[in-house]
Design a protein around this motif. Structure first.
Motif, short mmCIF file in Angstrom:
data_model
loop_
_atom_site.label_atom_id
_atom_site.label_comp_id
_atom_site.label_asym_id
_atom_site.label_seq_id
_atom_site.Cartn_x
_atom_site.Cartn_y
_atom_site.Cartn_z
N LEU A 1 0.84 -1.20 0.00
CA LEU A 1 0.00 0.00 0.00
C LEU A 1 0.87 1.25 0.00
O LEU A 1 0.66 2.18 -0.79
N ALA A 2 1.89 1.28 0.88
CA ALA A 2 2.76 2.45 0.97
C ALA A 2 3.51 2.68 -0.34
O ALA A 2 3.64 3.83 -0.80
N ALA A 3 3.99 1.59 -0.93
CA ALA A 3 4.75 1.74 -2.18
C ALA A 3 3.86 2.19 -3.32
O ALA A 3 4.24 3.06 -4.13
N ARG A 4 2.67 1.63 -3.43
CA ARG A 4 1.77 1.98 -4.53
C ARG A 4 1.23 3.40 -4.38
O ARG A 4 1.18 4.16 -5.34
N ALA A 5 0.81 3.75 -3.17
CA ALA A 5 0.15 5.04 -2.97
C ALA A 5 1.14 6.20 -2.94
O ALA A 5 0.78 7.33 -3.28
N ASN A 6 2.38 5.91 -2.50
CA ASN A 6 3.36 7.00 -2.34
C ASN A 6 2.76 8.12 -1.50
O ASN A 6 2.95 9.31 -1.78
N ALA A 7 2.02 7.74 -0.46
CA ALA A 7 1.33 8.71 0.38
C ALA A 7 2.30 9.36 1.35
O ALA A 7 3.37 8.82 1.66
N ALA A 8 1.91 10.51 1.87
CA ALA A 8 2.73 11.18 2.86
C ALA A 8 2.70 10.45 4.19
O ALA A 8 3.67 10.48 4.95
N ARG A 9 1.59 9.75 4.44
CA ARG A 9 1.41 9.15 5.77
C ARG A 9 0.42 8.00 5.67
O ARG A 9 -0.58 8.09 4.96
N ILE A 10 0.73 6.91 6.36
CA ILE A 10 -0.16 5.76 6.45
C ILE A 10 -0.56 5.58 7.91
O ILE A 10 0.29 5.51 8.80
N LEU A 11 -1.86 5.51 8.14
CA LEU A 11 -2.39 5.20 9.48
C LEU A 11 -2.92 3.78 9.47
O LEU A 11 -3.58 3.36 8.52
N ILE A 12 -2.66 3.05 10.53
CA ILE A 12 -3.27 1.73 10.72
C ILE A 12 -4.09 1.80 12.00
O ILE A 12 -3.57 2.15 13.06
N GLU A 13 -5.35 1.50 11.89
CA GLU A 13 -6.24 1.49 13.06
C GLU A 13 -6.53 0.03 13.39
O GLU A 13 -7.07 -0.71 12.56
N CYS A 14 -6.16 -0.39 14.61
CA CYS A 14 -6.29 -1.80 14.97
C CYS A 14 -6.95 -1.95 16.34
O CYS A 14 -7.15 -0.99 17.07
N GLN A 15 -7.28 -3.21 16.67
CA GLN A 15 -7.89 -3.51 17.96
C GLN A 15 -6.91 -3.14 19.09
O GLN A 15 -5.70 -3.41 18.98
N PRO A 16 -7.40 -2.53 20.18
CA PRO A 16 -6.50 -2.08 21.26
C PRO A 16 -5.54 -3.15 21.78
O PRO A 16 -4.37 -2.84 22.04
N PRO A 17 -5.95 -4.44 21.96
CA PRO A 17 -4.98 -5.42 22.47
C PRO A 17 -3.79 -5.66 21.54
O PRO A 17 -2.78 -6.21 21.97
N LEU A 18 -3.92 -5.26 20.26
CA LEU A 18 -2.81 -5.45 19.32
C LEU A 18 -1.81 -4.30 19.34
O LEU A 18 -0.70 -4.43 18.81
N LEU A 19 -2.18 -3.16 19.91
CA LEU A 19 -1.35 -1.96 19.82
C LEU A 19 0.10 -2.18 20.28
O LEU A 19 1.04 -1.82 19.55
N PRO A 20 0.34 -2.73 21.48
CA PRO A 20 1.73 -2.86 21.93
C PRO A 20 2.58 -3.72 20.99
O PRO A 20 3.77 -3.47 20.83
N LEU A 21 1.98 -4.73 20.38
CA LEU A 21 2.72 -5.59 19.45
C LEU A 21 2.98 -4.88 18.13
O LEU A 21 4.10 -4.85 17.63
N LEU A 22 1.95 -4.28 17.56
CA LEU A 22 2.10 -3.69 16.23
C LEU A 22 2.95 -2.43 16.25
O LEU A 22 3.57 -2.07 15.24
N ARG A 23 2.99 -1.72 17.36
CA ARG A 23 3.79 -0.50 17.41
C ARG A 23 5.29 -0.80 17.35
O ARG A 23 6.10 0.09 17.06
N GLN A 24 5.68 -2.05 17.60
CA GLN A 24 7.07 -2.43 17.40
C GLN A 24 7.38 -2.64 15.92
O GLN A 24 8.54 -2.70 15.52
N TRP A 25 6.33 -2.76 15.13
CA TRP A 25 6.50 -3.07 13.70
C TRP A 25 6.52 -1.82 12.84
O TRP A 25 7.04 -1.83 11.74
N ARG A 26 6.02 -0.70 13.36
CA ARG A 26 5.80 0.46 12.54
C ARG A 26 7.12 1.01 11.98
O ARG A 26 8.18 0.90 12.56
#
Length: 569
Positions: free
Chosen positions: A319-344
Motif C-alpha cells: 500500500l505504501a509503495a503503490r500510494a506513495n502517500a505522505a502518511r499511512i495510518l493503521i487502526e487496529c484492535q486495542p490489544p494489538l497496539l503494543p505488538l504492532l507498534r514495534q512493527w511500525r
C-alpha cells in the motif's frame, strides 16, 4: 357516499379492507371522515389502509387523529408504532407500543411488534423479553417463534435459535422463512444434511426464494459439494442481483478453491452490508482505489478479527509503495497496539480502533485491511518472505526466566478462539480432545489459551501444563511467550497468526471445511512458511487430528530438543 350514511359507508369500507380491496376502501373512509371528522375509528381504519398502500407517513397522521379523538384506545397506538417502524423511526415506534401496552398489557401483537423494533435497534435482550411476553399470550404463533430465533441467532446462541425455528415449522410447516432459517441453523450446528433437507422444503414452497438457494448452497459447502454450492450461490444472485450474502458466500467459496481474482471481487460485497461485522467506517473519507496518492494520508483499518489484522498487515508495505502517500495510518484492535507498534516504520502510525478520527491531522482516504488485495490487484496469497512481527526483547526475557529450564521441548497450546466468532463452533475444539496429546513424553506444554477467560479446565490442569493466562495482558505478551517456545499447536485463531508472523514453528488444527485462507488439501500454506496444517478427515473429528499431531510430536528427535535448547541459550 351516494345515499349511504357515514356509518353505512364505514361498514362498507371495513368490508372492502378485510377483503383486501384497499383501493375501494380508501375513498369511502375519506368520505366518512370528511362528513364526520370526529369518527375516531374511521381515522384509524384510514391509517391502516394507507399504511398497507405503502404510505406510512400519511398513516402516522391519520392514526394520530384517531388517538387524539380517543386516547384511551390501545389499538391505534400499536398501529401507529407500526407506521413509525416503517418510516425507520424506531424510538417513536417503541414509545407507541409501550403506550399501547400500558393501556392493554394483554395486546399480544403489540408485544411482538415492540420486540421486532427493539431488535432492529440493537436492543437484543429487551427484544427477547418482549417476544417471550408475546408467546406467553399466543404460544402457537409461528412468526413470533421465528422472530425470537432471529435474536438468538444474532447473539450466536445457535441451539436456542434452532429450537425456535423448529417450533415455528411445527406450528406452520408452510412458513417459508422459518423453514429457511431452520436449514441455516442446522448447517451451522454441523448438520448440513438436515440443513439441505430444510432448504429443499423452503424451495418447494417457493422455487423463486433466493434465501433458499443461499442456504442450500451453504449446506452443500459444508458437505464438500463445492460445485453445487457455487451453483446455488450463483442462482441466488441471478434471482436477486444485490443479494449481499450470496455474493459474499460465493466470494469465500471461490477463495477457498483458489480462484482468487473473482473471489476477491465477490467478497468485496461484504463492505456493502450494514448488518455484517465488516463494513465501511462512518467517515467522509473516500475509499482508496489503488492509485497513487502523493501528499495524502491513508487510513487502513481492522475490519474483522485480530487474526485477520495480523494476517493482512503484510499488504501495508505494498500500500505504501503503490500510494506513495505522505502518511499511512493503521487502526487496529486495542490489544494489538503494543505488538504492532514495534512493527511500525517512519511512514506508518498505528492507533486504536476509533482513534483515527480524533487526530489533529485527518486522513484523506481509507480502506479496510481485507480490501487491500483487491485494491492492489494482488489476488493470490502474498507469501511471507521473512517474519514481519518481532517480539519485545524485554518481555521475552521475562518469559524466559519463568519457563522451565529443562531440556524438554516447549510446546504452546491453544484450543479455542473467540466464542462470538460466527464459525467458532467448528474451528474451536473441546479441551478434552487434547488430553491424549499431553501424554507425549519429553514435552513441556504451555497454555496459550486466553479466551474465553476462565480458569484452566481441570482435565487439562491435572496434566501439569504451565498456565500463564493471568500474566498475558495483550498480544505483545503472547508474542513474547510464543517467541520463547519451540513449537505452537493451535486451532485456527489469532495465536496461529502471531506465531506465523513471528516465523515460529506452528501446527494448526483445522476443521473439515476450514477457513478460506487455508485452502482445501495442502499441509502447508503460502501465507506462513513455518506453518503446518492438520485437517479433520471428517466433520468434527478432532480425535483424529490430535492423534496425528501426537504421532508427529513423538517423531521429533531428541536432537531437535537439544537444538532448541541451544537456540534458546
Amino acid at each position: 357516499m351516494n345515499s349511504m350514511s357515514p356509518e353505512a359507508a364505514y361498514q362498507q369500507a371495513l368490508f372492502h379492507r378485510q377483503a383486501g380491496r384497499l383501493a375501494e376502501a380508501e375513498p369511502l373512509l375519506r368520505e366518512v371522515v370528511a362528513a364526520r371528522p370526529d369518527h375516531a375509528k374511521a381515522w384509524h381504519q384510514l391509517g391502516l389502509v394507507v399504511l398497507a398502500l405503502g404510505r406510512p407517513g400519511e398513516a402516522v397522521e391519520c392514526i394520530g387523529r384517531a388517538i387524539a379523538l380517543n386516547p384511551s384506545d390501545a389499538y391505534p397506538y400499536s398501529d401507529q408504532g407500526v407506521a413509525y417502524a416503517h418510516l425507520g423511526r424506531g424510538e417513536e415506534a417503541v414509545a407507541c407500543y409501550e403506550r399501547a401496552l400500558r393501556l392493554a398489557p394483554e395486546l399480544a401483537y403489540a408485544h411482538r411488534n415492540l420486540a421486532d423494533t427493539l431488535f432492529s435497534l440493537g436492543r437484543q435482550d429487551e427484544a427477547i423479553a418482549s417476544y417471550q411476553r408475546a408467546l406467553a399470550l399466543m404460544p402457537n404463533d409461528a412468526a413470533t417463534h421465528n422472530n425470537l430465533g432471529n435474536v438468538y441467532l444474532r447473539q450466536n446462541r445457535l441451539p436456542e435459535a434452532g429450537a425456535c425455528y423448529e417450533r415455528a415449522t411445527q406450528l406452520d410447516p408452510r412458513l417459508l422463512v422459518a423453514q429457511s432459517n431452520l436449514g441455516d441453523i442446522l448447517t451451522k450446528l454441523g448438520r448440513p444434511d438436515a440443513g439441505f433437507t430444510c432448504a429443499q422444503r423452503a424451495l418447494a414452497l417457493d422455487p423463486n426464494f433466493a434465501d433458499g438457494y443461499l442456504n442450500l448452497g451453504a449446506a452443500c459447502w459444508q458437505m464438500g459439494r463445492f460445485a453445487d454450492a457455487e451453483a446455488c450461490s450463483r442462482r441466488a444472485i441471478a434471482m436477486r442481483p444485490d443479494f449481499v450474502d450470496a455474493h459474499v458466500n460465493l466470494g469465500i467459496l471461490l477463495l477457498l478453491n483458489g480462484r482468487y481474482e473473482e473471489g476477491w471481487r465477490e467478497y468485496s460485497w461484504t463492505w456493502h452490508a450494514q448488518s455484517r461485522a465488516a463494513r465501511p467506517r462512518k467517515t467522509l473519507a473516500e475509499t482508496w482505489d489503488g492509485n497513487p496518492a502523493p501528499g495524502k494520508t491513508i487510513l487502513t483499518y481492522a475490519d474483522q478479527g485480530a487474526g485477520d489484522t495480523i494476517h493482512f498487515l503484510r499488504y501495508v508495505p505494498l500500500l505504501a509503495a503503490r500510494a506513495n502517500a505522505a502518511r499511512i495510518l493503521i487502526e487496529c484492535q486495542p490489544p494489538l497496539l503494543p505488538l504492532l507498534r514495534q512493527w511500525r516504520s517512519a511512514a506508518v502510525e498505528i492507533v486504536a480502533t476509533g482513534e483515527a478520527d480524533k487526530l489533529s491531522e485527518p486522513h484523506d482516504l481509507q480502506i479496510p485491511l481485507l480490501r487491500l488485495p483487491l485494491a492492489l490487484g494482488h489476488y493470490p496469497p502474498l507469501p511471507m518472505s521473512a517474519p514481519y512481527l518481532e517480539a519485545d526483547a524485554e518481555r521475552r526475557a521475562l518469559w524466559r526466566a519463568r519457563l522451565d529450564r529443562a531440556p524438554a521441548l516447549r510446546v504452546g497450546l491453544a484450543w479455542a478462539g473467540n466464542p462470538s466468532h460466527t464459525d467458532d463452533r467448528r474451528r474451536s475444539m473441546p479441551v478434552e480432545a487434547l488430553v491424549p496429546l499431553l501424554s507425549v513424553p519429553g514435552v513441556s506444554f504451555v497454555s496459550l489459551q486466553v479466551s474465553p477467560h476462565s480458569q484452566l479446565p481441570t482435565v487439562i490442569a491435572a496434566t501439569g501444563i504451565h498456565d500463564f493466562v493471568a500474566d498475558i495482558q495483550d498480544f505483545a505478551d503472547t508474542a513474547a511467550l510464543v517467541a520463547e517456545l519451540d513449537l505452537i499447536i493451535t486451532v485456527d485463531t489469532a495465536t496461529a497468526h502471531v506465531a506465523g508472523a513471528l516465523g515460529r514453528p506452528v501446527w494448526v488444527m483445522l476443521a473439515f471445511i476450514a477457513d478460506w485462507r487455508w485452502g482445501l488439501e495442502r499441509e502447508d500454506t503460502p501465507w506462513y512458511p513455518t506453518m503446518r496444517l492438520f485437517r479433520q478427515g471428517r466433520a468434527g473429528d478432532w480425535a483424529g487430528v490430535v492423534e496425528r499431531i501426537a504421532g508427529a510430536l513423538r517423531r521429533l528427535s531428541p536432537e531437535r530438543s537439544a537444538a532448541a535448547e541451544n537456540e534458546r541459550v
